[in-house]
Write a protein that holds these residues in place. Structure first.
Motif, PDB file in Angstrom:
ATOM      1  N   ARG A 288     124.534  74.489  82.805  1.00 28.24           N
ATOM      2  CA  ARG A 288     124.077  73.115  82.134  1.00 28.24           C
ATOM      3  C   ARG A 288     124.767  72.854  80.733  1.00 28.24           C
ATOM      4  O   ARG A 288     125.005  71.499  80.594  1.00 28.24           O
ATOM      5  N   ASP A 289     124.920  73.726  79.935  1.00 32.45           N
ATOM      6  CA  ASP A 289     125.350  73.541  78.667  1.00 32.45           C
ATOM      7  C   ASP A 289     126.860  73.961  78.507  1.00 32.45           C
ATOM      8  O   ASP A 289     127.205  74.048  77.443  1.00 32.45           O
ATOM      9  N   PHE A 290     127.606  73.967  79.654  1.00 34.72           N
ATOM     10  CA  PHE A 290     129.183  74.341  79.379  1.00 34.72           C
ATOM     11  C   PHE A 290     129.619  73.949  80.777  1.00 34.72           C
ATOM     12  O   PHE A 290     129.722  74.618  81.893  1.00 34.72           O
ATOM     13  N   GLY A 291     130.306  72.710  80.822  1.00 34.14           N
ATOM     14  CA  GLY A 291     130.858  72.276  82.006  1.00 34.14           C
ATOM     15  C   GLY A 291     130.545  70.731  82.258  1.00 34.14           C
ATOM     16  O   GLY A 291     129.852  70.139  81.431  1.00 34.14           O
ATOM     17  N   PRO A 292     130.557  70.351  83.564  1.00 31.93           N
ATOM     18  CA  PRO A 292     130.494  68.861  83.955  1.00 31.93           C
ATOM     19  C   PRO A 292     128.918  68.651  84.231  1.00 31.93           C
ATOM     20  O   PRO A 292     128.642  67.351  84.498  1.00 31.93           O
TER      21      PRO A 292
ATOM     22  N   LEU B 270     140.708  81.763  70.306  1.00 34.95           N
ATOM     23  CA  LEU B 270     140.489  81.330  68.954  1.00 34.95           C
ATOM     24  C   LEU B 270     139.773  80.194  68.761  1.00 34.95           C
ATOM     25  O   LEU B 270     139.333  79.578  67.899  1.00 34.95           O
ATOM     26  N   THR B 271     139.562  79.504  69.961  1.00 32.30           N
ATOM     27  CA  THR B 271     138.686  78.315  70.135  1.00 32.30           C
ATOM     28  C   THR B 271     137.187  78.539  70.227  1.00 32.30           C
ATOM     29  O   THR B 271     136.536  79.405  70.721  1.00 32.30           O
ATOM     30  N   PRO B 272     136.303  77.423  69.929  1.00 35.40           N
ATOM     31  CA  PRO B 272     134.773  77.693  70.145  1.00 35.40           C
ATOM     32  C   PRO B 272     134.379  78.062  71.312  1.00 35.40           C
ATOM     33  O   PRO B 272     133.252  78.857  71.441  1.00 35.40           O
ATOM     34  N   PRO B 273     134.999  77.436  72.269  1.00 38.90           N
ATOM     35  CA  PRO B 273     134.459  77.756  73.859  1.00 38.90           C
ATOM     36  C   PRO B 273     134.510  79.073  74.390  1.00 38.90           C
ATOM     37  O   PRO B 273     133.834  79.588  74.990  1.00 38.90           O
TER      38      PRO B 273
ATOM     39  N   VAL C  63     129.828  84.547  80.139  1.00 39.82           N
ATOM     40  CA  VAL C  63     129.562  84.344  81.366  1.00 39.82           C
ATOM     41  C   VAL C  63     130.680  85.109  82.243  1.00 39.82           C
ATOM     42  O   VAL C  63     130.526  85.027  83.468  1.00 39.82           O
ATOM     43  N   ALA C  64     131.732  85.869  81.706  1.00 36.79           N
ATOM     44  CA  ALA C  64     132.844  86.483  82.156  1.00 36.79           C
ATOM     45  C   ALA C  64     132.341  87.213  83.252  1.00 36.79           C
ATOM     46  O   ALA C  64     132.990  87.164  84.345  1.00 36.79           O
TER      47      ALA C  64
END
Length: 264
Positions: free
Chosen positions: A33-37, A169-172, A179-180
């Motif tokens: 819900r908080d990561f993706g479309p 190096l990015t926030p995501p 979730v890996a």
């Protein structure tokens, strides 16, 4: 935060937006819900439907009872269907589209399916996924190498080398690493559908729900061939291309096609 309890006792977090007939959105690999479309798609559909978005097990605020099996994820969907009143439309993207089709073979409460770009490889328009891909990913995760597992997956789906080098190096990246461990779940759902061979029609022979399988006009040819192949394999399915779209479909393009298909 609302939750439902799946058949094995796992707590599945969800929320609803909008009013109208029930609609369940099913995410692809690593999204929640908080990561993706999910939220943007739900917002674009909420004027006609009560949209249920949820965190697939192992992601976000949902539990993750082990051992994992696809049937457990289908039981999660069954619990959400019960909460929604017993039946719902399904909109699903990427590997979530494959999960939705598998679920529809078991759950008659999924009454119509709008599926976007199942990530199959059904011909020689791109190299096949190696037979050991899932096992190799699981081995990396077993060693605690989440970064290695993520880079392996992202390289496979076509992320350029430069972007792959910058991504940690990015926030995501923190959310992706969290979730890996669920990556193998989607790989197992895909099964052997990445080996460059035609789909097995027996897998979805029990699906009675009408379906619309969509792809993007700017997506790679192998992905478009995969969508068409699923539309020809499902018992009651049409095929449609959304002009200008890629695998990262925009809610503003997806929602009108879904509404037209669902008759709203």
């Amino acid at each position: 935060m609302p939750t439902v309890t799946s058949a094995d006792g796992t707590t599945i977090a969800y929320e609803t937006l909008g009013t109208g007939p029930a609609l369940l959105f099913i995410d692809g690999a690593m999204c929640y819900r908080d990561f993706g479309p999910a939220r943007t798609v739900a917002a674009a559909l909420a004027d006609h439907y009560t949209v249920h978005i949820y965190d697939r097990r192992g992601r976000g605020q949902s539990g993750n009872t082990l051992p994992w099996a696809e049937d457990r994820e289908i039981e999660d969907i069954a619990a959400l269907l019960k909460e929604a009143g017993g039946q719902a439309y399904a909109v699903a993207v990427s590997s979530g589209a494959v999960l939705a089709a598998d679920a529809a073979a078991q759950l008659p409460g999924l009454t119509r399916l709008a599926l976007y770009e199942p990530p199959f490889i059904v011909d020689d328009t791109r190299p096949a996924r190696e037979a050991t891909f899932t096992a190799d990913t699981e081995a990396l995760l077993a060693r605690g190498d989440r970064t290695g597992a993520l880079k392996k997956f992202m390289s496979h789906v076509g992320m350029p080398a430069l972007a792959l080098a910058i991504m940690p190096l990015t926030p995501p990246w923190k959310k992706l690493k969290a979730v890996a461990p669920t990556l193998p779940y989607d790989l197992h759902i895909l099964g052997d559908t990445g080996r460059g061979r035609p789909l097995d029609p027996s897998r979805w022979a029990g699906v009675t729900a009408p379906a619309l399988v969509m792809d993007g006009g700017k997506s790679p040819q192998y992905m478009r061939n995969a969508a068409r192949a699923l539309s020809e394999t499902l018992p009651k399915a049409d095929y449609r291309t959304l002009p200008g779209q890629t695998h990262m479909v925009k809610a503003g393009a997806l929602a009108p096609a879904v509404k037209e298909f669902l008759g709203q």
